[in-house]
Write a protein that holds these residues in place. Structure first.
Motif, PDB file in Angstrom:
ATOM      1  N   GLU A 129       0.899  -1.145   0.084  1.00 12.68           N
ATOM      2  CA  GLU A 129       0.122  -0.027   0.047  1.00 12.68           C
ATOM      3  C   GLU A 129       0.767   1.341   0.077  1.00 12.68           C
ATOM      4  N   VAL A 130       2.373   1.252  -0.011  1.00  7.46           N
ATOM      5  CA  VAL A 130       3.172   2.276  -0.410  1.00  7.46           C
ATOM      6  C   VAL A 130       2.678   2.867  -1.790  1.00  7.46           C
ATOM      7  N   ALA A 131       2.488   4.488  -1.859  1.00  8.79           N
ATOM      8  CA  ALA A 131       2.022   4.856  -3.022  1.00  8.79           C
ATOM      9  C   ALA A 131       3.276   5.474  -3.520  1.00  8.79           C
ATOM     10  N   ILE A 132       3.423   5.168  -4.783  1.00  9.26           N
ATOM     11  CA  ILE A 132       4.451   5.952  -5.649  1.00  9.26           C
ATOM     12  C   ILE A 132       3.928   7.059  -6.618  1.00  9.26           C
ATOM     13  N   PHE A 133       4.670   8.428  -5.926  1.00  6.72           N
ATOM     14  CA  PHE A 133       4.021   9.505  -6.361  1.00  6.72           C
ATOM     15  C   PHE A 133       4.493   9.709  -7.861  1.00  6.72           C
ATOM     16  N   GLY A 134       5.722   9.263  -8.362  1.00  2.06           N
ATOM     17  CA  GLY A 134       6.131   9.529  -9.558  1.00  2.06           C
ATOM     18  C   GLY A 134       7.592   9.069  -9.774  1.00  2.06           C
ATOM     19  N   TYR A 135       8.185   9.326 -10.807  1.00  2.00           N
ATOM     20  CA  TYR A 135       9.779   8.664 -11.042  1.00  2.00           C
ATOM     21  C   TYR A 135      10.362  10.146 -11.771  1.00  2.00           C
ATOM     22  N   ALA A 136      11.824   9.878 -11.640  1.00  2.00           N
ATOM     23  CA  ALA A 136      12.702  11.003 -12.026  1.00  2.00           C
ATOM     24  C   ALA A 136      13.942   9.916 -12.297  1.00  2.00           C
ATOM     25  N   VAL A 137      14.759  10.979 -12.865  1.00  2.00           N
ATOM     26  CA  VAL A 137      16.210  10.358 -13.431  1.00  2.00           C
ATOM     27  C   VAL A 137      17.054  11.300 -12.471  1.00  2.00           C
ATOM     28  N   GLY A 138      18.139  10.489 -12.135  1.00  2.00           N
ATOM     29  CA  GLY A 138      18.999  11.006 -11.137  1.00  2.00           C
ATOM     30  C   GLY A 138      20.358  10.247 -11.366  1.00  2.00           C
ATOM     31  N   LEU A 139      21.476  11.277 -10.642  1.00  2.00           N
ATOM     32  CA  LEU A 139      22.696  10.900 -10.925  1.00  2.00           C
ATOM     33  C   LEU A 139      23.308  10.623  -9.444  1.00  2.00           C
ATOM     34  N   ASP A 140      23.745   9.397  -9.269  1.00  2.00           N
ATOM     35  CA  ASP A 140      24.571   8.976  -7.861  1.00  2.00           C
ATOM     36  C   ASP A 140      26.172   9.446  -8.297  1.00  2.00           C
ATOM     37  N   MET A 141      26.293  10.461  -7.813  1.00  9.70           N
ATOM     38  CA  MET A 141      27.809  11.070  -7.994  1.00  9.70           C
ATOM     39  C   MET A 141      28.614  10.344  -6.978  1.00  9.70           C
ATOM     40  N   THR A 142      29.761   9.514  -7.231  1.00  5.92           N
ATOM     41  CA  THR A 142      30.767   8.896  -6.245  1.00  5.92           C
ATOM     42  C   THR A 142      32.027   9.347  -6.224  1.00  5.92           C
ATOM     43  N   ARG A 143      32.452   9.539  -5.168  1.00  2.10           N
ATOM     44  CA  ARG A 143      34.019   9.417  -4.911  1.00  2.10           C
ATOM     45  C   ARG A 143      34.536   8.257  -4.906  1.00  2.10           C
ATOM     46  N   ARG A 144      34.919   7.700  -6.301  1.00  2.00           N
ATOM     47  CA  ARG A 144      35.176   6.231  -6.323  1.00  2.00           C
ATOM     48  C   ARG A 144      36.287   6.012  -5.383  1.00  2.00           C
TER      49      ARG A 144
END
Length: 228
Positions: free
Chosen positions: A100-115
């Motif tokens: 019953e968790v409601a998904i409001f919407g979706y987006a595109v993201g960048l997980d920037m990483t100090r590798r």
């Protein structure tokens, strides 16, 4: 009621495609190793039984279209393009069950990483926090409401300076959005404002000052930034 001893930070938020209102961001959960090809390129095994997670502060959020200053304490900043799930209100439920968790919407993201910092943490069997959770490390585009997002056959991709770096069908995710929410709900009470970054496909690589990044998921608003 007592006053604060200093002004609290502004509420992190994201724009909503086609709306004047904004989406307040509460927490950012990130799924690790959710594409087999990416796990392989990083020399890791894939856990198909259950996803695993790390987190980013909501105050690590950078708005799409803004420049990203090259972060301190690293010489190896990497891009990771991801589908982002935005959790919305579950009417009448304080701690809703997974179904019953409601998904409001979706987006595109960048997980920037100090590798380099992440690699050192892995070598020392230490947490990834310094490699993953730092200023401007979560760059996310406008949220498209769920009813307007058609993702069944969608692809995800990242271009750097016009050259393709990462691409895959979203169907390559080892753990689906539904499965991630079901599992994450056993660990946390998901609530309005939570974001889930669902993992990155193969092709992660370093970026340098001057690089322009454009991330796309079919049918969603893109995410863009320039490293400065």
């Amino acid at each position: 009621m007592s006053d604060f001893i200093f002004a609290p930070a502004d509420q992190p938020s994201l724009p909503i495609a086609g709306a004047a209102d904004r989406f307040p961001v509460r927490r950012i959960f990130c799924v690790g190793r959710n594409y087999a090809a990416h796990a392989a390129e990083m020399g890791n095994e894939v856990d198909r039984d259950a996803p695993f997670y790390f987190t980013k502060s909501a105050h690590a959020l950078l708005q799409s279209g803004q420049d990203m200053p090259y972060p301190q304490a690293t010489h190896d900043l990497h891009h990771e393009i991801e589908l982002v799930v935005a959790i919305g209100p579950s009417v009448g439920l304080t701690n809703p069950p997974a179904d019953e968790v409601a998904i409001f919407g979706y987006a595109v993201g960048l997980d920037m990483t100090r590798r380099d910092l992440q690699a050192a943490a892995k070598d020392g069997r230490k947490p990834w926090d310094t490699g993953k959770d730092f200023e401007n490390a979560a760059i996310i585009g406008a949220i498209t409401p769920a009813e307007g997002a058609l993702l069944d056959a969608a692809h995800i991709r990242l271009d750097v300076n016009g050259d393709l770096r990462q691409t895959a069908p979203l169907s390559d995710m080892i753990h689906s959005v539904k499965a991630i929410i079901a599992h994450l709900s056993t660990l946390y009470h998901l609530r309005s404002g939570d974001l889930i970054m669902t993992g990155t496909p193969a092709g992660v690589a370093a970026v340098v000052r001057g690089d322009k990044l454009v991330g796309i998921v079919d049918g969603l608003e893109p995410v863009t930034t320039t490293i400065v």
